[in-house]
Design a protein around this motif. Structure first.
Motif, PDB file in Angstrom:
ATOM      1  N   MET A   1       0.845  -1.195   0.000  1.00 15.15           N
ATOM      2  CA  MET A   1       0.000   0.000   0.000  1.00 15.15           C
ATOM      3  C   MET A   1       0.885   1.252   0.000  1.00 15.15           C
ATOM      4  SD  MET A   1      -2.813   1.224   2.821  1.00 15.15           S
ATOM      5  CE  MET A   1      -3.851  -0.219   2.526  1.00 15.15           C
ATOM      6  N   ALA A   2       0.594   2.186  -0.924  1.00 20.99           N
ATOM      7  CA  ALA A   2       1.368   3.424  -1.007  1.00 20.99           C
ATOM      8  C   ALA A   2       1.103   4.281   0.225  1.00 20.99           C
ATOM      9  CB  ALA A   2       0.994   4.186  -2.272  1.00 20.99           C
ATOM     10  N   LYS A   3       2.169   4.979   0.674  1.00 17.97           N
ATOM     11  CA  LYS A   3       2.030   5.795   1.878  1.00 17.97           C
ATOM     12  C   LYS A   3       2.922   7.015   1.782  1.00 17.97           C
ATOM     13  CE  LYS A   3       2.318   5.598   6.924  1.00 17.97           C
ATOM     14  NZ  LYS A   3       2.619   4.745   8.097  1.00 17.97           N
ATOM     15  N   LYS A   4       2.332   8.198   1.965  1.00 20.41           N
ATOM     16  CA  LYS A   4       3.113   9.434   1.972  1.00 20.41           C
ATOM     17  C   LYS A   4       3.767   9.621   3.342  1.00 20.41           C
ATOM     18  CE  LYS A   4       1.424  12.361  -1.721  1.00 20.41           C
ATOM     19  NZ  LYS A   4       1.144  13.753  -2.102  1.00 20.41           N
ATOM     20  N   MET A   5       5.014  10.143   3.312  1.00 24.24           N
ATOM     21  CA  MET A   5       5.776  10.343   4.540  1.00 24.24           C
ATOM     22  C   MET A   5       6.004  11.831   4.786  1.00 24.24           C
ATOM     23  SD  MET A   5       8.479   7.226   3.844  1.00 24.24           S
ATOM     24  CE  MET A   5       9.170   7.125   5.497  1.00 24.24           C
ATOM     25  N   THR A   6       5.111  12.656   4.245  1.00 21.97           N
ATOM     26  CA  THR A   6       5.257  14.113   4.370  1.00 21.97           C
ATOM     27  C   THR A   6       4.468  14.684   5.542  1.00 21.97           C
ATOM     28  OG1 THR A   6       3.471  14.369   2.743  1.00 21.97           O
ATOM     29  CG2 THR A   6       5.727  14.438   1.923  1.00 21.97           C
ATOM     30  N   GLU A   7       3.716  13.839   6.261  1.00 23.67           N
ATOM     31  CA  GLU A   7       2.968  14.275   7.442  1.00 23.67           C
ATOM     32  C   GLU A   7       3.156  13.230   8.536  1.00 23.67           C
ATOM     33  OE1 GLU A   7       1.464  17.088   7.732  1.00 23.67           O
ATOM     34  OE2 GLU A   7       1.499  17.758   5.632  1.00 23.67           O
ATOM     35  N   GLY A   8       3.208  13.693   9.788  1.00 24.85           N
ATOM     36  CA  GLY A   8       3.343  12.777  10.905  1.00 24.85           C
ATOM     37  C   GLY A   8       4.743  12.808  11.499  1.00 24.85           C
ATOM     38  N   ARG A   9       4.954  12.047  12.579  1.00 28.62           N
ATOM     39  CA  ARG A   9       6.236  12.031  13.283  1.00 28.62           C
ATOM     40  C   ARG A   9       7.301  11.351  12.436  1.00 28.62           C
ATOM     41  NH1 ARG A   9       5.119   9.403  18.956  1.00 28.62           N
ATOM     42  NH2 ARG A   9       7.341   9.893  19.183  1.00 28.62           N
ATOM     43  N   PRO A  10       8.421  12.047  12.154  1.00 30.07           N
ATOM     44  CA  PRO A  10       9.446  11.494  11.270  1.00 30.07           C
ATOM     45  C   PRO A  10       9.971  10.129  11.693  1.00 30.07           C
ATOM     46  CG  PRO A  10       9.833  13.829  11.596  1.00 30.07           C
ATOM     47  CD  PRO A  10       8.723  13.446  12.531  1.00 30.07           C
ATOM     48  N   LEU A  11      10.373   9.978  12.971  1.00 29.93           N
ATOM     49  CA  LEU A  11      10.979   8.719  13.400  1.00 29.93           C
ATOM     50  C   LEU A  11       9.993   7.562  13.302  1.00 29.93           C
ATOM     51  CD1 LEU A  11      13.516   7.356  14.420  1.00 29.93           C
ATOM     52  CD2 LEU A  11      12.777   7.828  16.763  1.00 29.93           C
ATOM     53  N   SER A  12       8.743   7.818  13.655  1.00 25.32           N
ATOM     54  CA  SER A  12       7.725   6.752  13.558  1.00 25.32           C
ATOM     55  C   SER A  12       7.538   6.313  12.115  1.00 25.32           C
ATOM     56  CB  SER A  12       6.392   7.249  14.128  1.00 25.32           C
ATOM     57  OG  SER A  12       6.511   7.552  15.489  1.00 25.32           O
ATOM     58  N   LEU A  13       7.494   7.279  11.200  1.00 25.29           N
ATOM     59  CA  LEU A  13       7.349   6.954   9.785  1.00 25.29           C
ATOM     60  C   LEU A  13       8.561   6.198   9.256  1.00 25.29           C
ATOM     61  CD1 LEU A  13       5.848  10.354   8.595  1.00 25.29           C
ATOM     62  CD2 LEU A  13       4.653   8.152   8.595  1.00 25.29           C
ATOM     63  N   ILE A  14       9.744   6.668   9.621  1.00 20.21           N
ATOM     64  CA  ILE A  14      10.981   6.026   9.153  1.00 20.21           C
ATOM     65  C   ILE A  14      11.074   4.595   9.673  1.00 20.21           C
ATOM     66  CG2 ILE A  14      13.501   6.052   9.371  1.00 20.21           C
ATOM     67  CD1 ILE A  14      13.298   9.146   9.354  1.00 20.21           C
ATOM     68  N   MET A  15      10.807   4.402  10.963  1.00 17.60           N
ATOM     69  CA  MET A  15      10.917   3.058  11.533  1.00 17.60           C
ATOM     70  C   MET A  15       9.788   2.155  11.045  1.00 17.60           C
ATOM     71  SD  MET A  15      13.718   3.293  13.024  1.00 17.60           S
ATOM     72  CE  MET A  15      13.711   1.610  13.643  1.00 17.60           C
ATOM     73  N   GLY A  16       8.605   2.739  10.848  1.00 18.97           N
ATOM     74  CA  GLY A  16       7.513   1.949  10.288  1.00 18.97           C
ATOM     75  C   GLY A  16       7.845   1.447   8.889  1.00 18.97           C
ATOM     76  N   PHE A  17       8.560   2.281   8.136  1.00 17.86           N
ATOM     77  CA  PHE A  17       9.007   1.877   6.805  1.00 17.86           C
ATOM     78  C   PHE A  17      10.165   0.895   6.903  1.00 17.86           C
ATOM     79  CE2 PHE A  17      11.768   2.280   3.134  1.00 17.86           C
ATOM     80  CZ  PHE A  17      10.896   2.339   2.052  1.00 17.86           C
ATOM     81  N   ALA A  18      11.080   1.138   7.852  1.00 16.32           N
ATOM     82  CA  ALA A  18      12.323   0.364   7.929  1.00 16.32           C
ATOM     83  C   ALA A  18      12.122  -1.043   8.464  1.00 16.32           C
ATOM     84  CB  ALA A  18      13.347   1.109   8.796  1.00 16.32           C
ATOM     85  N   VAL A  19      11.155  -1.232   9.366  1.00 16.36           N
ATOM     86  CA  VAL A  19      11.007  -2.543  10.011  1.00 16.36           C
ATOM     87  C   VAL A  19      10.713  -3.669   9.010  1.00 16.36           C
ATOM     88  CG1 VAL A  19       9.557  -3.896  11.584  1.00 16.36           C
ATOM     89  CG2 VAL A  19      10.473  -1.692  12.314  1.00 16.36           C
ATOM     90  N   PRO A  20       9.705  -3.518   8.106  1.00 14.82           N
ATOM     91  CA  PRO A  20       9.517  -4.580   7.113  1.00 14.82           C
ATOM     92  C   PRO A  20      10.748  -4.783   6.228  1.00 14.82           C
ATOM     93  CG  PRO A  20       7.621  -3.117   7.156  1.00 14.82           C
ATOM     94  CD  PRO A  20       8.697  -2.455   7.968  1.00 14.82           C
ATOM     95  N   LEU A  21      11.416  -3.673   5.902  1.00 15.55           N
ATOM     96  CA  LEU A  21      12.631  -3.773   5.095  1.00 15.55           C
ATOM     97  C   LEU A  21      13.716  -4.505   5.869  1.00 15.55           C
ATOM     98  CD1 LEU A  21      14.009  -2.947   2.454  1.00 15.55           C
ATOM     99  CD2 LEU A  21      14.624  -0.782   3.537  1.00 15.55           C
ATOM    100  N   LEU A  22      13.830  -4.207   7.159  1.00 13.39           N
ATOM    101  CA  LEU A  22      14.813  -4.875   8.013  1.00 13.39           C
ATOM    102  C   LEU A  22      14.547  -6.370   8.094  1.00 13.39           C
ATOM    103  CD1 LEU A  22      17.041  -5.095  10.130  1.00 13.39           C
ATOM    104  CD2 LEU A  22      15.387  -4.338  11.853  1.00 13.39           C
ATOM    105  N   VAL A  23      13.301  -6.728   8.331  1.00  9.98           N
ATOM    106  CA  VAL A  23      12.963  -8.149   8.426  1.00  9.98           C
ATOM    107  C   VAL A  23      13.264  -8.851   7.107  1.00  9.98           C
ATOM    108  CG1 VAL A  23      11.115  -9.809   8.854  1.00  9.98           C
ATOM    109  CG2 VAL A  23      11.207  -7.702  10.169  1.00  9.98           C
ATOM    110  N   GLY A  24      12.988  -8.156   5.996  1.00  7.46           N
ATOM    111  CA  GLY A  24      13.308  -8.718   4.689  1.00  7.46           C
ATOM    112  C   GLY A  24      14.800  -8.909   4.503  1.00  7.46           C
TER     113      GLY A  24
END
Length: 451
Positions: A1-24
């Motif tokens: 699912m596409a998700k914009k990262m231009t609104e919201g808490r930066p660290l939460s967005l970054i880690m939310g994006f990074a965790v699936p990538l990390l597990v992969g």
């Protein structure tokens, strides 16, 4: 699912994006560890050395494939962040076209010169046949490597890191099963390990294509999107090629180090280097995931013109990465020998000692990768890929100096400190460079507001 990262808490967005990538990434490296364990345990130390004898050139070629795919994702993420969907789709078309061109050229050149590459690396005669078959099959699978990495990069550019993870998980499980079948049942040796890798990667790439076409209308191309023009080629080439070269230039230094290690003419050191390299790559996974998350975050906010969010995202992401590096370094220092026994039998005392020494030396400097990877990927995400490439040049020069000057004097001990020398040298360059680029981006934003 596409998700914009231009609104919201930066660290939460970054880690939310990074965790699936990390597990992969962890799944991918888990496969690499299991692959090496199967080869080392089932076929012996010489076979493990055959698989590892060309690891640096594998990183050079396959790293270039990964790099250009990541680079192609930057303009796509920027257009998505700006809300310019027609431009985004046209960027996707140019990325697909250029990927096809690179696939043909790289496969032909690498397969043709495979023997010369192994001779250039001073591969010992005892392990040459296995190394040749393993490397050749990996080279023939370059189109599939490019396919998967491009599709994953496109999905990540629009904020979806979960879907590539799912297909990577499928690929990893399939890879392990095929490894066991090809090596233990069909007895294909090192060639079987390579065939299993390429087959699984091909399936993963094809599944990504099917998913995008059927489930993500946002990324589906129409005939009007498929217009080839010089501007589009220039934009994608300007971002993709430097990022690919970034990986490759770093790998050239690793190739020289591999040559220096192989030239010590000891299967013990080649096997130890291979086992330690697998462990190092596993522990590096969080750095890559966090840095990619920060890069995509910065690219999208660059398109949206939000400088303050870029600054905050960089420093918060870097802090997490450095903190992880300190913890991982402690693990390598105190438990490196135990971890190396995943690949090496306790009876192979010399190999185990050499691998443990490599990991012990690395542990004291592992934190520096948190600064290096995050700043480099952010610099690339802000559009200054040429400046980021020079950090790779710095790494390359540092490894070459260690390999050509210190290895002849200090032997394997110098090999154990080659990476750390490269990391620290590159950090000294890339940290101030990244800050300068962010300042320049801020100046550009102010000019746009006053225009």
């Amino acid at each position: 699912m596409a998700k914009k990262m231009t609104e919201g808490r930066p660290l939460s967005l970054i880690m939310g994006f990074a965790v699936p990538l990390l597990v992969g990434n962890i799944l991918q490296q888990t496969y690499n560890i299991i692959d090496a364990a199967i080869v080392g345990r089932a076929l012996g130390a010489n076979a493990l050395a055959s698989v590892g004898a060309s690891s640096s050139v594998q990183f050079l070629v396959l790293g270039f494939c990964i790099g250009i795919a990541c680079g192609f994702g930057v303009p796509i993420a920027k257009s998505f962040g700006a809300g310019n969907l027609p431009e985004m789709r046209n960027h996707i078309f140019h990325a697909m076209f250029l990927t096809g061109v690179f696939a043909v050229v790289l496969t032909a050149v690498c397969a043709l010169f495979c023997p010369q590459i192994l001779h250039m690396l001073s591969t010992p005669d005892k392990i040459y046949p296995g190394a040749y078959h393993y490397l050749l099959i990996l080279f023939l699978g370059i189109p599939f490597t490019l396919l998967y990495n491009l599709m994953s990069s496109i999905l990540r550019s629009v904020g979806d890191s979960r879907t590539p993870f799912v297909f990577l998980a499928i690929s990893t499980v399939l890879n392990i099963v095929l490894d066991l079948v090809c090596i233990l049942v069909f007895h294909w040796g090192c060639a079987g390990a390579a065939a299993a890798t390429i087959t699984a990667q091909a399936i993963s790439g094809i599944l990504c294509c099917i998913y995008i076409w059927t489930k993500v209308p946002l990324l589906r191309l129409s005939r009007s999107d498929c217009r080839l023009h010089s501007r589009g080629v220039r934009i994608m080439t300007t971002m993709g090629v430097p990022m690919g070269l970034q990986y490759s230039i770093t790998a050239i230094g690793s190739m020289v180090m591999q040559y220096a290690n192989n030239s010590l003419d000891s299967v013990v050191y080649v096997s130890a280097f291979t086992a330690a390299l697998r462990l190092k790559q596993f522990f590096m996974c969080p750095f890559d995931a966090i840095a990619t998350g920060v890069s995509v975050f910065c690219s999208q906010n660059l398109g949206a013109g939000k400088k303050k969010r870029i600054v905050k995202g960089l420093f918060q992401g870097m802090a997490v990465a450095v903190g992880y590096g300190l913890c991982a370094g402690i693990m390598l220092i105190f438990f490196g020998r135990i971890l190396c026994q995943i690949f090496i039998s306790g009876k192979e005392v010399e190999v185990l000692d050499a691998a443990a020494k490599y990991m012990f030396c690395q542990g004291f400097f592992f934190w520096s990768l948190g600064i290096l990877n995050t700043c480099r990927m952010t610099t690339q995400g802000l559009g200054y890929s040429g400046r980021a490439v020079f950090s790779g040049v710095t790494e390359m020069v540092a490894r070459i100096v260690v390999s050509l000057i210190f290895v002849p004097v200090y032997g394997y001990t110098a090999i154990c400190f080659g990476d750390q020398t490269a990391w620290i040298s590159a950090c000294i360059y890339i940290l101030p460079t990244c800050l300068i680029c962010m300042k320049k981006v801020g100046a550009d934003f102010r000019l746009r507001k006053t225009a």
